[in-house]
Design a protein around this motif. Sequence first.
Motif, PDB file in Angstrom:
ATOM      1  N   TYR A  36      56.055  39.044  32.864  1.00 20.90           N
ATOM      2  CA  TYR A  36      55.530  39.852  32.969  1.00 20.90           C
ATOM      3  C   TYR A  36      55.676  40.324  34.688  1.00 20.90           C
ATOM      4  O   TYR A  36      56.455  39.956  35.004  1.00 20.90           O
ATOM      5  CB  TYR A  36      53.436  39.226  33.948  1.00 20.90           C
ATOM      6  N   GLN A  38      55.107  42.374  38.388  1.00 24.74           N
ATOM      7  CA  GLN A  38      53.500  42.889  39.139  1.00 24.74           C
ATOM      8  C   GLN A  38      54.735  43.548  40.358  1.00 24.74           C
ATOM      9  O   GLN A  38      55.713  43.207  41.678  1.00 24.74           O
ATOM     10  CB  GLN A  38      53.757  41.412  40.338  1.00 24.74           C
ATOM     11  N   ASN A  41      51.239  44.004  45.790  1.00 21.49           N
ATOM     12  CA  ASN A  41      49.550  44.317  46.217  1.00 21.49           C
ATOM     13  C   ASN A  41      48.671  44.852  44.578  1.00 21.49           C
ATOM     14  O   ASN A  41      48.162  45.141  44.573  1.00 21.49           O
ATOM     15  CB  ASN A  41      48.768  45.346  46.713  1.00 21.49           C
ATOM     16  N   GLN A  42      49.633  44.581  43.565  1.00 20.01           N
ATOM     17  CA  GLN A  42      48.917  44.481  42.502  1.00 20.01           C
ATOM     18  C   GLN A  42      48.234  43.852  41.202  1.00 20.01           C
ATOM     19  O   GLN A  42      49.703  42.511  41.586  1.00 20.01           O
ATOM     20  CB  GLN A  42      49.071  45.701  41.447  1.00 20.01           C
ATOM     21  N   GLY A  43      48.531  43.393  40.902  1.00 19.49           N
ATOM     22  CA  GLY A  43      48.225  42.623  39.310  1.00 19.49           C
ATOM     23  C   GLY A  43      49.133  42.243  38.424  1.00 19.49           C
ATOM     24  O   GLY A  43      50.143  43.117  39.533  1.00 19.49           O
ATOM     25  N   LEU A  44      49.294  42.211  37.855  1.00 14.98           N
ATOM     26  CA  LEU A  44      49.872  41.231  36.049  1.00 14.98           C
ATOM     27  C   LEU A  44      50.540  42.677  35.313  1.00 14.98           C
ATOM     28  O   LEU A  44      49.575  42.244  34.451  1.00 14.98           O
ATOM     29  CB  LEU A  44      50.649  40.501  36.226  1.00 14.98           C
ATOM     30  N   LEU A  46      52.296  42.685  31.632  1.00 20.37           N
ATOM     31  CA  LEU A  46      52.988  41.669  30.155  1.00 20.37           C
ATOM     32  C   LEU A  46      54.290  43.346  29.575  1.00 20.37           C
ATOM     33  O   LEU A  46      53.590  44.340  30.088  1.00 20.37           O
ATOM     34  CB  LEU A  46      51.794  42.351  29.270  1.00 20.37           C
ATOM     35  N   PHE A  90      57.701  37.426  36.177  1.00 18.35           N
ATOM     36  CA  PHE A  90      57.594  36.090  36.865  1.00 18.35           C
ATOM     37  C   PHE A  90      57.988  35.961  34.942  1.00 18.35           C
ATOM     38  O   PHE A  90      57.100  36.610  34.459  1.00 18.35           O
ATOM     39  CB  PHE A  90      55.780  35.930  36.977  1.00 18.35           C
ATOM     40  N   LEU A 101      48.677  29.944  30.312  1.00 17.79           N
ATOM     41  CA  LEU A 101      49.579  29.751  31.249  1.00 17.79           C
ATOM     42  C   LEU A 101      50.261  29.079  32.698  1.00 17.79           C
ATOM     43  O   LEU A 101      49.800  29.118  33.162  1.00 17.79           O
ATOM     44  CB  LEU A 101      49.818  31.343  31.511  1.00 17.79           C
ATOM     45  N   PHE A 103      52.865  29.339  35.411  1.00 18.83           N
ATOM     46  CA  PHE A 103      54.166  30.932  35.770  1.00 18.83           C
ATOM     47  C   PHE A 103      55.023  30.277  37.078  1.00 18.83           C
ATOM     48  O   PHE A 103      54.658  29.496  37.611  1.00 18.83           O
ATOM     49  CB  PHE A 103      53.183  31.607  36.245  1.00 18.83           C
ATOM     50  N   GLY A 106      58.706  33.527  40.499  1.00 12.10           N
ATOM     51  CA  GLY A 106      58.747  34.590  40.399  1.00 12.10           C
ATOM     52  C   GLY A 106      60.348  34.521  40.579  1.00 12.10           C
ATOM     53  O   GLY A 106      60.836  34.027  41.279  1.00 12.10           O
TER      54      GLY A 106
ATOM     55  N   TYR B  36      43.212  33.646  39.100  1.00  9.18           N
ATOM     56  CA  TYR B  36      44.079  32.792  39.238  1.00  9.18           C
ATOM     57  C   TYR B  36      44.421  32.973  41.072  1.00  9.18           C
ATOM     58  O   TYR B  36      43.335  33.694  41.606  1.00  9.18           O
ATOM     59  CB  TYR B  36      45.506  33.609  38.908  1.00  9.18           C
ATOM     60  N   SER B  43      53.526  32.077  43.379  1.00  8.73           N
ATOM     61  CA  SER B  43      53.610  32.449  42.031  1.00  8.73           C
ATOM     62  C   SER B  43      51.781  32.384  42.105  1.00  8.73           C
ATOM     63  O   SER B  43      51.128  31.914  43.245  1.00  8.73           O
ATOM     64  CB  SER B  43      53.619  31.227  41.205  1.00  8.73           C
ATOM     65  N   PHE B  91      45.250  36.223  47.841  1.00  9.59           N
ATOM     66  CA  PHE B  91      45.273  36.777  46.527  1.00  9.59           C
ATOM     67  C   PHE B  91      44.606  36.465  44.788  1.00  9.59           C
ATOM     68  O   PHE B  91      45.261  35.707  44.893  1.00  9.59           O
ATOM     69  CB  PHE B  91      46.551  38.277  46.451  1.00  9.59           C
ATOM     70  N   ILE B  93      43.485  37.157  41.620  1.00  6.99           N
ATOM     71  CA  ILE B  93      43.414  37.679  40.635  1.00  6.99           C
ATOM     72  C   ILE B  93      42.622  37.147  39.562  1.00  6.99           C
ATOM     73  O   ILE B  93      42.510  36.184  38.634  1.00  6.99           O
ATOM     74  CB  ILE B  93      45.010  37.959  39.977  1.00  6.99           C
ATOM     75  N   PHE B 106      45.695  41.158  33.442  1.00 11.72           N
ATOM     76  CA  PHE B 106      45.274  41.277  34.415  1.00 11.72           C
ATOM     77  C   PHE B 106      44.794  42.407  35.182  1.00 11.72           C
ATOM     78  O   PHE B 106      45.100  43.377  35.199  1.00 11.72           O
ATOM     79  CB  PHE B 106      46.045  40.603  35.401  1.00 11.72           C
ATOM     80  N   GLY B 107      43.324  41.912  35.967  1.00 12.52           N
ATOM     81  CA  GLY B 107      42.849  42.480  36.690  1.00 12.52           C
ATOM     82  C   GLY B 107      43.993  42.960  38.497  1.00 12.52           C
ATOM     83  O   GLY B 107      45.114  42.376  37.915  1.00 12.52           O
ATOM     84  N   ASN B 108      43.360  43.906  39.277  1.00 19.60           N
ATOM     85  CA  ASN B 108      44.807  44.154  40.366  1.00 19.60           C
ATOM     86  C   ASN B 108      44.683  43.517  41.421  1.00 19.60           C
ATOM     87  O   ASN B 108      45.377  44.138  41.995  1.00 19.60           O
ATOM     88  CB  ASN B 108      44.796  45.709  40.695  1.00 19.60           C
ATOM     89  N   GLY B 109      43.706  42.657  42.068  1.00 24.21           N
ATOM     90  CA  GLY B 109      43.520  41.402  43.070  1.00 24.21           C
ATOM     91  C   GLY B 109      42.333  41.647  43.631  1.00 24.21           C
ATOM     92  O   GLY B 109      42.410  43.540  43.840  1.00 24.21           O
ATOM     93  N   ARG B 111      42.892  40.913  47.586  1.00 18.85           N
ATOM     94  CA  ARG B 111      42.922  40.359  48.854  1.00 18.85           C
ATOM     95  C   ARG B 111      42.020  40.334  50.035  1.00 18.85           C
ATOM     96  O   ARG B 111      41.494  41.563  50.276  1.00 18.85           O
ATOM     97  CB  ARG B 111      43.929  42.066  49.675  1.00 18.85           C
TER      98      ARG B 111
END
Lengths: 113, 115
Positions: A36, A38, A41-44, A46, A90, A101, A103, A106, B36, B43, B91, B93, B106-109, B111
């Motif tokens: 994955y 990243q 400031n965003q999610g993951l 694939l 990751f 999963l 992880f 990173g 998560y 991680s 953070f 997620i 995954f969502g964008n999380g 903060r």
Amino acid sequence: AQSVTQLDSQVPVFEEAPVELRCNYSSSVSVYLFWYVQYPNQGLQLLLKYLSGSTLVKGINGFEAEFNKSQTSFHLRKPSVHISDTAEYFCAPEEGGYNKLIFGAGTRLAVHP
Amino acid sequence: GAVVSQHPSRVICKSGTSVKIECRSLDFQATTMFWYRQFPKQSLMLMATSNEGSKATYEQGVEKDKFLINHASLTLSTLTVTSAHPEDSSFYICSVRSDGNSPLHFGNGTRLTVT
């Protein structure tokens, strides 16, 4: 128990150079393997996955990875990186049937002009 | 397009208050969602597995009374951080899976900053 090691916490590289991000896992059972990415400031997102079949898998953005069962590795490669590839990567194995999963720590890929 | 929508993206709250984070599956019904937590430059650690219509399954070391999870429908799971403390700043997620063999989306999380 399942564990995963990403051998490099940071990988600096110049634009258009090749890169390899290393991942080793330990498992006594069959695994699925994922990479994955990243962005800040965003999610993951694939990149690619290995479930079965061909050991060389191709993903998005020109990335590929090779599953090596004897070495329990799943290294990620790209022949020519771009500035936009700068991100955190990751590695994540998943024990088949356990739906969980794990992880790695990173690897921060920093592409410089 | 996005498969998972997480809201809010950022939240600041005062110590002692509670904060709710929503995770929505946009493209498919999700009987299972995952939450998560990610500390800075670290991680992702699985906190809990959210099961539609039943209790969530928490990972070892995660306080279920502090991190309340509700999965009331096939498209929505919520994580409520109760009586938040500064050490809860992190953070968060969520992720969903369409079926047993598909990868996680995954969502964008979110903060969370607790002051």
